[in-house]
Design an enzyme around this catalytic site. Structure first.
Site: not given
Length: 579
Positions: A281-283, A206
């Site tokens: 960026p957020e995994t 995300t």
């Protein structure tokens, strides 16, 4: 989730701990630094590594620069018309995907000729680990919601600070070193890698982007119209479909995604003050560690590819933003989500359901992975300003506030000492009201809902007091959003000026009673104001001590410095006599 095409396998001696450990291992701090040192020694024509200042751990912050010709100088990099991509990892070392992905990407950029070409027009400035302190505090338990790796670092730094709340106050040595490095490079794009918490859904990656409403119009339009669409397309092509960061107020994401407002305490909010577009960026925490690392690798590569392809458009948008900023007269200080506007995204989620809790017996939420869906979901992605301030010609800061002056200088502001005593008319703020958090937040008791009363006064300043002009060479947005007390992350909000909120002199009731009565006899207007207040407020009318306090606060005996914000706004033209 399918991975992107596998790149050529590295030679055994160049495998990272993640690759050698079977996909559920993240590098230790010592392994990470040693890997970059080894890589730099082997590829000095593309890599430069240096210490960039201290951290609270006692270990230095490391700066790694990747370029096509080994140029690690910001000035000559700009002269070569190269864009600067700043990547920072490990601010929360329990979210280590970026640490491992960047090690692999740096290696592949120098070892694979096809990828090396990406450096022709873009220079990468890489902080391998920002929170060195937290990475050294390695454990296997604190990320209770996360699916791997086997061991990882801790969110807080050596002072138990969350560094992603420290970009304005800069309590940590880490933040001070970062500020110097950021100002040195003044990057076009800033990326800080993270792992998300929250709902369950199909995405591995995300994305939080700088809130476009807060950027200059040209930069916001470029972000929304060109940069973000290219990033989403690039990740889709690499088999990593993305969605905006999954933040919502209802029970499940179908209630609508709400764009994250990254104020300047956060990295991307700080970067936006300098016309740098920021990304987090957020995994997704529930996906296995290996796909989280690979998706981060592909995101960073996609960003590098896109910045190179859009180099001219990015440069033009930043130039237009700088021009607009130089002419801007009114600045937003606080924001609220505009729920009258929304976009629509095709969201790939899992049905949220309930079942009895085995702990309490009460209904509990769970996401049913056997019930995936793709459906339109509202994305509220526009913020509107709720508080604004007009830009002064300069701010005047008494030299007593040296800590504030040091932070300003560290972040690119030029402070000019007065060369003689001067008495000038300025606009000062009296702090009429504010709310203070009852509990500490990142070492401070935050002030919010600040209300000020502007007053024009003639104030005496002394030789050595400080001027900061808001000219076209100054970091204007940074100055406004730190020095205007109503701003969300102003220095006042963070408690740097709390000593003015306490009276230093007062009165004895029985002595002041006679003096107050005399003041009211000699000042009919003061008496009229008092009587009006008593008619409006029955509790006040019945409280003799409150009325006496009111007379004192509105008399010449009340100390001028109480609740007077120390930083004044100079609205005059030209310059004041300074060194």
């Amino acid at each position: 989730m399918a991975l992107s095409p596998t790149p050529p396998a590295p030679a055994p001696e160049w495998r990272t701990p993640f690759e050698a450990g079977g996909g559920n291992t993240t590098a230790t701090y010592a392994e990470c630094v040693a890997y970059y040192q080894k890589l730099t020694a082997a590829y000095p024509k593309q890599l430069h590594m240096a210490e960039a200042g201290p951290t609270d751990s006692g270990q230095p912050l490391q700066e790694v620069v990747l370029s096509s010709d080994g140029d690690a100088d910001p000035t000559s990099t700009r002269q070569k018309n190269r864009r600067v991509l700043f990547i920072q990892n490990g601010i929360h070392p329990g979210e280590p995907e970026g640490i491992d992905a960047s090690m692999m990407l740096a290696r592949d950029l120098v070892q694979q000729p096809k990828l090396r070409k990406l450096l022709d027009g873009v220079t990468i400035v890489l902080v391998p680990v920002y929170n060195v302190d937290g990475m050294l505090n390695r454990n296997s338990t604190t990320r209770v919601n996360q699916n791997g790796p086997a061991a990882y670092g801790f969110r807080g730094n050596a002072r138990h600070l969350d560094l992603n709340r420290d970009y304005i106050k800069q309590d940590s040595r880490n933040a001070r070193s970062f500020a110097a490095l950021f100002q040195k490079w003044q990057p076009d794009i800033f990326v800080e890698t993270h792992t998300s918490n929250g709902a369950d859904y199909q995405y591995t990656m995300t994305l939080i982007a700088t809130q476009h409403s807060k950027l200059a119009p040209a930069l916001g339009a470029y972000l929304q119209g060109q940069l973000l669409p290219a990033l989403y397309r690039g990740m889709e092509k690499k088999k990593w479909p993305m969605t905006p960061y999954v933040d919502f107020e209802g029970q499940t994401p179908e209630s609508g995604l709400r764009a994250f407002l990254e104020t300047p305490r956060y990295s991307t909010g700080y970067a936006a003050l300098f016309n740098t577009i920021g990304f987090m960026p957020e995994t997704h925490m529930l996906k296995a560690f290996a796909p989280r690392v690979h998706s981060t690798y592909d995101f960073l590569q996609t960003m590098l590819e896109t910045v190179g392809q859009q180099s001219a458009a990015l440069a033009a948008a930043r130039a237009a933003a700088s021009t607009a900023l130089a002419a801007q007269t009114t600045f937003p200080l606080a924001w609220a989500l505009d729920e009258s506007q929304h976009e629509t995204v095709q969201f790939r989620g899992y049905e949220g359901k309930t079942k009895p809790s085995e702990v309490s017996g009460q209904p509990r939420l769970y996401y049913d992975r056997a019930a995936p869906y793709t459906r339109p979901v509202k994305h509220f992605n526009t913020y509107k300003a709720t508080t604004t301030a007009r830009r002064p010609n300069a701010y005047l800061i008494p030299q007593a506030w040296g800590e504030v002056a040091d932070i300003l200088r560290r972040n690119g502001a030029t402070l000019v000492p007065l060369k003689q005593d001067v008495t000038v008319p300025v606009e000062v703020y009296y702090l009429e009201d504010y709310k203070t958090s009852p509990r500490a937040y990142e070492g401070h008791y935050l002030h919010t809902q600040v209300k000020v009363r502007p007053v024009t006064e003639t104030v005496a300043y002394h030789k050595g007091d400080l001027l900061v002009y808001l000219n076209d060479k100054a970091p204007i947005r940074y100055l406004v959003e730190t020095l205007e007390p109503q701003a969300t992350d102003s220095f006042f909000a963070w408690g740097f000026f709390d000593s003015v909120l306490q009276q230093k002199e007062h009165f004895s009731d029985y002595v002041f009673e006679d003096l107050a009565a005399d003041l009211l006899r000699r000042d009919p207007q003061l008496r009229e104001r008092l009587e009006k207040l008593k008619k409006q407020d029955a509790a006040f009318a019945g409280n003799g001590a409150a009325q006496l306090e009111w007379v004192y606060l509105n008399s010449p005996h009340h100390e001028a410095g109480f609740n007077r914000y120390p930083v004044a706004r100079w609205l005059g033209e030209g310059t004041l006599p300074a060194k």
